[in-house]
Scaffold this active site. Structure first.
Site, PDB file in Angstrom:
ATOM      1  CG  HIS A  22      31.045  19.410  25.239  1.00 24.16           C
ATOM      2  ND1 HIS A  22      32.590  19.443  24.491  1.00 24.16           N
ATOM      3  CD2 HIS A  22      31.416  18.553  26.056  1.00 24.16           C
ATOM      4  CE1 HIS A  22      33.597  18.759  25.510  1.00 24.16           C
ATOM      5  NE2 HIS A  22      32.756  18.620  26.523  1.00 24.16           N
ATOM      6  CG  HIS A  44      34.900  24.528  24.134  1.00 27.03           C
ATOM      7  ND1 HIS A  44      35.469  24.756  22.468  1.00 27.03           N
ATOM      8  CD2 HIS A  44      34.168  23.210  23.695  1.00 27.03           C
ATOM      9  CE1 HIS A  44      35.999  23.361  22.082  1.00 27.03           C
ATOM     10  NE2 HIS A  44      34.926  22.308  23.329  1.00 27.03           N
ATOM     11  CG  ASP A  58      35.527  28.032  20.544  1.00 30.34           C
ATOM     12  OD1 ASP A  58      36.321  28.690  19.701  1.00 30.34           O
ATOM     13  OD2 ASP A  58      36.451  27.358  21.560  1.00 30.34           O
TER      14      ASP A  58
END
Length: 442
Positions: A321, A364, A368
């Site tokens: 993302h 996440h 990350d």
């Protein structure tokens, strides 16, 4: 005047003529007749001495050769065709000469311009035209670094030839992207089987997630922001005048990002960061057919949970993302004109807001997001830095560090005929209808 005859001894007579004394001019009369000549010699001597004492006059300025076409034709010039330019100059010069037939005729405008110096640094320069910030070539032009008049020699080829389409290279780059996406989805399908059980393994300690309560609605909001940002970046590429060049560059960058991501999430499998996200049950055995089926299943959902097909878990390091959000902003900022700065700031804010919603949903870990931002920006900037650095080989110059990337061979193939950054110009991708909006943006 009188004459006398005298007989010689041999018998011949010799006649002697003489002028009478009263007819001879007096010495005073002879000197009087020579005075004008002497005076003229004296005047010439004084003028010569005065000329020798005075400084020599400056040489006359060189005259413009109006018959440059006829004279240049006699020169031995090989490899250069001056025919068109010489004809145009000769036409202007001859027209000006025909108009000024009288000795005192006023010179024409063409003659006055020819008499002006080519580089008049002392003259007042005209106000420079505003720089076209849509062309990144001007950012590295010497005219930006010096205030004096600079003559830049053209590259030798038309501007359109500097950026050939080469559609087949865009197809090759897209095939590379599709291969990397398939590898990423295959890695996720394998990681899903190695994922620690969330019933027995708690999430890892995180400085942000431990202090923020999970909100399940935040992940769909983040993905809607991703769809909006990626659609904007896609529109910039589609309506770009050199869309095939920009597309093949982005295909290569996105493919490399997915390839790196498939490696990082496979080598280290982290436990689930969310306790409420749905994950499909594990299978008893992993077969190649099962891996391929899962791969196409994930590809059909574009990797988004709002499509209901991202049900395989474990793809943490690094955040996909965040990668898409940051890359969308970088594409819009690089390939759109600076006059659209509100759009740039909007994409920057959308990327920041989308990452915040990912963390709010506990989709996440924070590490990350940090790694995704770092890898995406470094790869994007390294790729575009290579566009500005000319290739160098040999022990004398050495090879730049940026050219030591393992994927440089693919970059060199794709960018072999493209010369640096492309101008920020736009047009309608279809033959109809033609609108003036894109010419104004360009």
């Amino acid at each position: 005047m009188y004459q006398s005859s005298i007989q010689q001894p041999n018998g011949e007579w010799m006649t002697i003529s003489a002028r009478s004394p009263d007819k001879e001019p007096s010495p005073v009369t002879q000197i009087t007749l020579a005075e004008p000549l002497v005076e003229s010699v004296r005047v010439a001597a004084r003028a010569a001495s005065a000329l020798a004492a005075s400084p020599p006059p400056p040489p006359p300025p060189p005259r413009c050769d109006a018959d440059i076409a006829a004279h240049t034709a006699r020169d031995e010039i090989k490899g250069i065709n001056f025919e068109a330019r010489l004809k145009r100059n000769d036409l202007n010069n001859n027209a000006s000469r025909q108009q000024s037939t009288t000795p005192h005729a006023m010179p024409s405008q063409a003659e006055l311009m020819q008499r002006q110096p080519l580089l008049a640094r002392a003259a007042k320069l005209a106000p420079a035209a505003p720089a076209d910030d849509s062309d990144p070539d001007l950012e590295h032009s010497p005219a930006r670094a010096h205030q004096d008049f600079v003559v830049e020699i053209a590259a030798g080829a038309p501007r359109e030839d500097r950026y050939p389409k080469e559609i087949w290279k865009a197809i090759v780059s897209f095939c590379f992207l599709f291969l990397c996406v398939c590898i990423n989805m295959m890695s996720l399908s394998l990681v899903h089987e190695r994922l620690p059980d969330r019933n027995t393994t708690a999430p890892l300690p995180d400085a942000v997630l431990d202090n923020v309560a999970a909100r399940d609605w935040a992940l769909p909001v983040s993905e809607y922001i991703i769809m909006l940002a990626s659609s904007t970046a896609m529109a910039v590429v589609v309506f770009h005048k050199h869309r095939f060049i920009v597309a093949r560059r982005l295909f290569l960058i996105i493919g490399l990002l997915y390839l790196y991501r498939s490696v990082t999430m496979f080598v280290t499998v982290l436990p689930m960061s969310s306790t409420t996200y749905y994950c499909s049950p594990k299978s008893n055995g992993t077969t190649p057919l099962l891996v391929v089926r899962r791969m196409f299943y994930l590809i059909s959902g574009f990797g988004l949970s709002i499509n209901g097909k991202h049900t395989y878990c474990g793809d943490f390091i690094y955040s996909g993302h965040t990668m898409v959000l940051v890359l969308s902003y970088l594409v819009v900022a690089e390939y759109s004109p600076r006059k659209l700065w509100p759009l740039h700031w909007a994409l920057w804010g959308a990327a920041l807001l989308g990452v915040a919603f990912v963390l709010l949903a506990h989709g996440h870990y924070t590490v990350d997001v940090v790694i995704a931002y770092y890898i995406t920006t470094r790869l994007f900037w390294t790729f575009h830095a290579l566009l500005l650095a000319p290739p160098r080989h040999g022990p004398a110059g050495g090879q730049p560090m940026t050219q030591r990337e393992w994927w440089y061979w693919l970059f060199a193939y794709l960018e072999r005929n493209a010369r640096g950054p492309v101008p920020r110009r736009y047009d309608w991708p279809l033959p109809w209808p033609r609108a003036k909006l894109f010419s104004r943006l360009s």
